[in-house]
Design an enzyme around this catalytic site. Structure first.
Site, short mmCIF file in Angstrom:
data_model
loop_
_atom_site.label_atom_id
_atom_site.label_comp_id
_atom_site.label_asym_id
_atom_site.label_seq_id
_atom_site.Cartn_x
_atom_site.Cartn_y
_atom_site.Cartn_z
CG LEU A 58 58.34 53.11 41.83
CD1 LEU A 58 58.96 51.92 41.09
CD2 LEU A 58 59.01 53.30 43.17
CG ASP A 59 60.59 60.26 41.58
OD1 ASP A 59 59.45 60.68 41.77
OD2 ASP A 59 61.56 60.54 42.30
CE LYS A 60 59.41 60.00 31.35
NZ LYS A 60 58.96 61.11 30.50
CB THR A 62 62.66 55.58 40.62
OG1 THR A 62 63.09 56.85 41.10
CG2 THR A 62 62.99 54.52 41.66
NE ARG A 157 65.28 62.55 42.89
CZ ARG A 157 64.60 63.17 41.92
NH1 ARG A 157 63.32 62.86 41.70
NH2 ARG A 157 65.19 64.10 41.19
#
Length: 241
Positions: A58-60, A62, A157
């Site tokens: 997961l993105d930082k 998110t 995104r």
């Protein structure tokens, strides 16, 4: 930033896997090429279970449901499910503008251009598909359910950005943060006070994950909203509906 207790993040655990509700602002793994000792989910997981391996990223910024394997066999099992697209992931996002997405499929190939950037490229990109459905409408924003079929970097995104519906606070895709002064009439800041955004990140949360923790039946784990996401929704409800 306060480091969370790993045990407090657990949503599900058995002998093979753990599903946690990842807090925002903590990287999933070591940042690429970053030799720093910054805390990340893998380090927290290994402190809890020595052989822990992260099954996806997961993105930082998110938050939400993250699957962690406790042994190599479980890691292999979950990885195969990801490869074969057997893992169902549901994200919730708060996007700019009012958009009626009724099971909209965005099918645009994504090219990883390096250094954390991606672009849409029909010629060189890899296949990327996401389904979008609007859940709740506000005057200037929409709460959207996002179901990625593939797992490309920044997929949700950039796919939303192609619909002129970038995620609130996602400056990489030219979206602005949400300030209370935009929503609330007669909002006054004290003298010399600087207004901070309601969320200090982009509004994306991994809400739900469905997979087979071992060879048995599938399970669905859902991750409650973190405080910042919930606060933004409450304020939109109150001042922007």
């Amino acid at each position: 930033m306060k480091i969370p207790r790993f045990a407090d993040l657990i949503l599900f655990e058995n002998d093979d896997v753990i599903v946690v509700n990842k807090p925002p602002f903590i990287s999933t793994l070591d940042e690429r090429g970053d030799g720093s000792s910054e805390i990340n989910m893998l380090r927290l997981a290994k402190g809890y279970s020595a052989d822990a391996q992260i099954c996806h990223r997961l993105d930082k910024e998110t938050s939400g449901a993250l699957i962690i394997a406790k042994n190599p066999e479980a890691y292999r099992n979950v990885s195969i499910q990801f490869e074969k697209r057997k893992v169902n992931k549901v994200y919730h996002a708060i996007i700019e503008g009012t958009h009626v997405f009724d099971n909209l499929l965005v099918d645009l190939p994504i090219l990883n251009t390096g250094k954390g950037h991606v672009s849409i490229s029909r010629q060189d990109g890899k296949r990327a598909e996401t389904w979008f459905s609007s859940l709740k409408y506000f005057k200037h924003y929409t709460l959207v359910e996002c179901r990625p079929v593939t797992g490309r970097m920044h997929q949700i995104r950039i796919h939303l950005a192609t619909q002129q519906a970038a995620i609130a606070g996602d400056d990489m895709y030219r979206a602005k943060p949400v300030f209370l002064s935009q929503l609330k009439r007669k909002y006054h800041l004290g003298k010399d006070q600087e207004e901070l955004p309601i969320m200090k990140r982009f509004a994306l949360h991994a809400y739900e994950v469905t997979f087979k923790p071992n060879t048995e039946e599938s399970i669905t784990i859902h991750a409650p909203y973190p405080k910042d996401f919930e606060t933004l929704l409450k304020l939109l409800d109150k001042f922007d509906s």
